[in-house]
Write a protein that holds these residues in place. Structure first.
Motif, mmCIF file in Angstrom:
data_model
loop_
_atom_site.group_PDB
_atom_site.id
_atom_site.type_symbol
_atom_site.label_atom_id
_atom_site.label_comp_id
_atom_site.label_asym_id
_atom_site.label_seq_id
_atom_site.Cartn_x
_atom_site.Cartn_y
_atom_site.Cartn_z
ATOM 1 N N MET A 1 -7.597 5.481 -4.667
ATOM 2 C CA MET A 1 -6.241 5.904 -4.624
ATOM 3 C C MET A 1 -5.701 6.839 -6.047
ATOM 4 O O MET A 1 -6.300 6.334 -6.961
ATOM 5 N N LYS A 2 -4.840 7.759 -5.774
ATOM 6 C CA LYS A 2 -4.611 8.691 -6.974
ATOM 7 C C LYS A 2 -3.801 7.829 -7.743
ATOM 8 O O LYS A 2 -2.786 7.267 -7.455
ATOM 9 N N ILE A 26 6.579 13.236 -1.773
ATOM 10 C CA ILE A 26 5.676 12.244 -2.626
ATOM 11 C C ILE A 26 4.744 11.534 -1.891
ATOM 12 O O ILE A 26 3.558 11.244 -2.067
ATOM 13 N N THR A 27 5.399 10.403 -1.070
ATOM 14 C CA THR A 27 4.635 9.587 -0.446
ATOM 15 C C THR A 27 3.559 10.179 0.558
ATOM 16 O O THR A 27 2.607 9.359 1.096
ATOM 17 N N GLU A 28 3.703 11.481 1.021
ATOM 18 C CA GLU A 28 2.444 11.900 1.602
ATOM 19 C C GLU A 28 1.003 11.748 0.997
ATOM 20 O O GLU A 28 -0.022 11.589 1.404
ATOM 21 N N GLU A 29 1.193 12.032 -0.396
ATOM 22 C CA GLU A 29 -0.032 12.179 -1.284
ATOM 23 C C GLU A 29 -0.177 10.756 -1.833
ATOM 24 O O GLU A 29 -1.225 10.435 -2.253
ATOM 25 N N TYR A 30 1.077 10.267 -1.998
ATOM 26 C CA TYR A 30 0.950 8.863 -2.757
ATOM 27 C C TYR A 30 1.651 7.677 -2.062
ATOM 28 O O TYR A 30 2.658 7.187 -2.274
ATOM 29 N N PRO A 31 0.791 7.182 -0.751
ATOM 30 C CA PRO A 31 1.445 6.345 0.057
ATOM 31 C C PRO A 31 1.642 5.213 -0.633
ATOM 32 O O PRO A 31 2.626 4.323 0.106
#
Ligand code: OOG
Ligand code: MG
Length: 260
Positions: A1-2, A26-31
């Motif tokens: 996880m990023k 943002i949640t596409e990259e940080y769900p």
């Protein structure tokens, strides 16, 4: 996880606003982005704007009515902050070239005669402290592609805040029943939507109370003299160049602008 870089994500939202362009959620990259993370990003965004010399006019609530929650597919009220540069005088022109894909909604705003600090604030306490109510048209302009987001996304993006037009301040007295204030919004002379104050959490004063209680988690309070937006009563309507928008609020007057 990023890992989440609060500062970088605040800058990400800010540059979209400044450059008037859509960004990927943002949640596409940080769900796994949480609501708490999102408010940290929003705080950072607000601090950057303050450091740029911009001033806060007051806080706003969003997603406080069923029509808004259904429209956006989000179930929980949120808050954000309105800045001085967002304020458009009543009956003035808004420039489409400053915005991405703006929508408009009619709201009732409050001005308090004294500070209010949560937790435990009630709608009755808010009304007791209310000095003025103000008819308002809020122009929201989510920075996200297609105006689509999850709850953490929209919080990080300062609750889509973009522009606001206020009508005249009306001194508040107990015989003004805010639940029953009827609102009609027209674009180019055509009635587009209507509702009453009760759409906002039963009474817009409840929205102010909830805001006081939410802000108290951050050690913040509602301040005397700030203008507080309580959330759209109706669905937000997409704006097009050339539109002339008017909201009439029963007993509170009219507010309007056009978009060029
Ligand atoms: C979020 C902002 C919502 C309101 O009044 O409900 C809002 C959005 O729908 O983009 O300002
Ligand atoms: Mg709003």
């Amino acid at each position: 996880m990023k890992t989440i870089d609060i500062q970088q994500l605040a800058q990400y939202c800010l540059s979209a606003e400044e450059e008037k362009r859509e960004i990927v959620r943002i949640t596409e990259e940080y769900p796994n982005l949480t609501v708490e993370d999102a408010y940290l990003i929003q705080e950072e965004l607000v601090n950057i704007k303050l450091a740029q010399g911009k001033k806060i006019l007051g806080p706003k609530m969003g997603l406080t009515s069923r029509p808004k929650m259904v429209q956006m597919g989000v179930e929980e009220p949120i808050y954000g902050f309105i800045f001085d540069y967002m304020n458009v005088p009543n009956q003035e022109v808004v420039s489409m070239s400053d915005l991405i894909h703006p929508k408009v909604e009619a709201e009732i705003a409050f001005v308090l005669g004294k500070d209010i600090e949560g937790p435990g604030i009630t709608g009755a306490q808010v009304l007791a402290a209310t000095e003025y109510v103000v008819p308002a048209l809020e122009i929201i302009d989510s920075r996200y592609q297609n105006f689509k987001f999850t709850l953490p996304d929209v919080i990080a993006d300062n609750a889509s805040s973009s522009r606001v037009v206020f009508g005249e301040k009306i001194p508040y007295s107990n015989d003004l029943d805010l639940e029953l204030v009827g609102v009609a919004i027209t674009i180019n002379g055509k009635l587009r939507d209507f509702g009453t104050g009760a759409a906002v959490l039963g009474n817009p004063a409840q929205s102010v109370a909830m805001l006081a209680n939410m802000l108290s988690r951050k050690g913040k309070k509602l301040k005397k003299g700030e203008v507080i937006l309580t959330g759209g009563i109706t669905e937000a309507l997409l704006l097009e160049t050339g539109d002339a928008v008017t909201a009439k609020l029963d007993g509170l007057g009219e507010v309007s602008f056009s978009i060029k």
